[in-house]
Design a protein around this motif. Structure first.
Motif, PDB file in Angstrom:
ATOM      1  N   ILE A  68       0.858  -1.180   0.000  1.00 48.39           N
ATOM      2  CA  ILE A  68       0.000   0.000   0.000  1.00 48.39           C
ATOM      3  C   ILE A  68       0.898   1.234   0.000  1.00 48.39           C
ATOM      4  CG2 ILE A  68      -1.846   1.235   1.184  1.00 48.39           C
ATOM      5  CD1 ILE A  68      -2.608  -1.390   2.550  1.00 48.39           C
ATOM      6  N   LEU A  69       0.879   1.997  -1.081  1.00 46.76           N
ATOM      7  CA  LEU A  69       1.709   3.192  -1.208  1.00 46.76           C
ATOM      8  C   LEU A  69       0.951   4.377  -0.619  1.00 46.76           C
ATOM      9  CD1 LEU A  69       2.992   2.739  -4.878  1.00 46.76           C
ATOM     10  CD2 LEU A  69       3.850   1.684  -2.770  1.00 46.76           C
ATOM     11  N   ILE A  70       1.591   5.087   0.304  1.00 43.43           N
ATOM     12  CA  ILE A  70       0.931   6.169   1.033  1.00 43.43           C
ATOM     13  C   ILE A  70       1.737   7.445   0.851  1.00 43.43           C
ATOM     14  CG2 ILE A  70       0.070   6.921   3.298  1.00 43.43           C
ATOM     15  CD1 ILE A  70       0.456   3.714   3.913  1.00 43.43           C
ATOM     16  N   ARG A  71       1.154   8.383   0.100  1.00 41.81           N
ATOM     17  CA  ARG A  71       1.803   9.666  -0.151  1.00 41.81           C
ATOM     18  C   ARG A  71       1.011  10.831   0.435  1.00 41.81           C
ATOM     19  NH1 ARG A  71       2.399   6.938  -5.252  1.00 41.81           N
ATOM     20  NH2 ARG A  71       4.594   6.557  -5.805  1.00 41.81           N
ATOM     21  N   ASP A  72      -0.284  10.668   0.626  1.00 46.33           N
ATOM     22  CA  ASP A  72      -1.166  11.747   1.059  1.00 46.33           C
ATOM     23  C   ASP A  72      -0.735  12.287   2.426  1.00 46.33           C
ATOM     24  OD1 ASP A  72      -3.631  13.366   1.022  1.00 46.33           O
ATOM     25  OD2 ASP A  72      -4.202  12.064   2.687  1.00 46.33           O
ATOM     26  N   PRO A  73      -0.441  13.590   2.534  1.00 54.00           N
ATOM     27  CA  PRO A  73       0.017  14.147   3.810  1.00 54.00           C
ATOM     28  C   PRO A  73      -0.977  13.963   4.952  1.00 54.00           C
ATOM     29  CG  PRO A  73       0.453  15.693   2.025  1.00 54.00           C
ATOM     30  CD  PRO A  73      -0.405  14.609   1.451  1.00 54.00           C
ATOM     31  N   ALA A  74      -2.263  14.085   4.677  1.00 56.38           N
ATOM     32  CA  ALA A  74      -3.254  13.945   5.748  1.00 56.38           C
ATOM     33  C   ALA A  74      -3.278  12.520   6.281  1.00 56.38           C
ATOM     34  CB  ALA A  74      -4.635  14.349   5.235  1.00 56.38           C
ATOM     35  N   ARG A  75      -3.192  11.558   5.404  1.00 58.48           N
ATOM     36  CA  ARG A  75      -3.189  10.164   5.857  1.00 58.48           C
ATOM     37  C   ARG A  75      -1.921   9.856   6.644  1.00 58.48           C
ATOM     38  NH1 ARG A  75      -6.543   6.317   4.123  1.00 58.48           N
ATOM     39  NH2 ARG A  75      -6.986   7.511   2.228  1.00 58.48           N
ATOM     40  N   ARG A  76      -0.810  10.383   6.182  1.00 60.65           N
ATOM     41  CA  ARG A  76       0.439  10.142   6.918  1.00 60.65           C
ATOM     42  C   ARG A  76       0.420  10.850   8.262  1.00 60.65           C
ATOM     43  NH1 ARG A  76       5.298  11.780   4.190  1.00 60.65           N
ATOM     44  NH2 ARG A  76       4.153  13.080   2.727  1.00 60.65           N
ATOM     45  N   GLN A  77      -0.225  11.998   8.330  1.00 63.15           N
ATOM     46  CA  GLN A  77      -0.357  12.681   9.611  1.00 63.15           C
ATOM     47  C   GLN A  77      -1.192  11.859  10.582  1.00 63.15           C
ATOM     48  OE1 GLN A  77       1.295  15.663  10.440  1.00 63.15           O
ATOM     49  NE2 GLN A  77       0.685  14.906  12.460  1.00 63.15           N
ATOM     50  N   ALA A  78      -2.229  11.200  10.083  1.00 65.48           N
ATOM     51  CA  ALA A  78      -3.048  10.335  10.934  1.00 65.48           C
ATOM     52  C   ALA A  78      -2.234   9.145  11.435  1.00 65.48           C
ATOM     53  CB  ALA A  78      -4.276   9.850  10.157  1.00 65.48           C
TER      54      ALA A  78
END
Length: 239
Positions: A68-78
């Motif tokens: 699962i590739l995670i780039r979205d800043p909001a998701r990474r902040q969560a």
């Protein structure tokens, strides 16, 4: 369906330079936390790294992993917020005299790294009975860890640093990423370009724990090891 006939082909013989390059990469691998540079990983490089991970061995050739590739800043902040809660819980598990040293360590690069990857294990892949997993159901998890190691070494070969973040409540990470119940989250990884690294594992460099001598870990024909270490001997104070 009968198995298709197959024949072995001559095994490739690697040159001394190729062998040495592999050992150099193994020795230069680090768990990166704070050295990530703020530039994206090129798609062709990422594809090679993921292909190396996908080439890992797996029990029954079930290939149970997903990435699962995670780039979205909001998701990474969560994800980072979930880490922070778990990290405080972890700090409280150490003796009082070690808690300050623990909190001084940088243990994640979730928001600093340009790319996060969650590596999962689909425990239903391959059906109810999987060759090689009939007597040890955890073999699919072990296979997925092999994929993580391949990914780690390939990243280092490409000049990409990687850190493995393990301090989470599993249910928090599952909720943030929408992972179904039959899929296990095996690793949460942070990746990014690096130009500086510690010359040895960071926890060793900061005095948390020394590397064990290989000779003390090799046994012949059966278990000949010592009793478990006493708690006070497991992690020397940071110096």
């Amino acid at each position: 369906m009968p198995l298709s006939p197959a024949r072995p082909v001559p095994a490739r013989i690697f040159t001394q330079a190729e062998r040495q390059a592999f050992y150099d990469i193994v020795a230069a691998r680090r768990d990166v936390r704070n050295e990530f540079e703020d530039r994206p990983i090129a798609e062709d490089v990422l594809k090679r790294i993921l292909a190396a991970a996908h080439a890992a061995p797996s029990v029954g050739f079930m290939q149970p992993w997903n990435f699962i590739l995670i780039r979205d800043p909001a998701r990474r902040q969560a994800v980072q917020a979930a880490f922070a809660v778990a990290n405080e819980e972890a700090a409280a598990m150490f003796p009082d005299e070690k808690q300050a040293a623990y909190r001084a360590l940088k243990l994640e690069g979730i928001t600093k790294a340009p790319l996060n990857i969650a590596v999962t294990c689909d425990r239903s892949r391959g059906g109810r009975v999987v060759l090689g997993r009939t007597h040890n159901r955890e073999m699919d998890i072990y296979s997925t860890v092999c994929a993580v190691q391949n990914l780690w070494l390939a990243a280092r070969a490409e000049g990409i640093g990687m850190g493995w973040v393990s301090i989470f409540r599993p249910e928090d990470l599952r909720r943030i990423l929408g992972v179904p119940d039959h899929v296990e989250i095996v690793a949460y990884l942070c990746l990014g370009h690096v130009s500086e690294l510690y010359d040895r594992p960071e926890l060793a460099a900061k005095g948390w724990r020394a590397r064990l001598e290989l000779e003390t870990l090799v046994m012949e024909e059966g278990w000949t090891g010592a009793a478990p270490e006493e708690e006070e001997d497991q992690s020397p104070a940071i110096r």
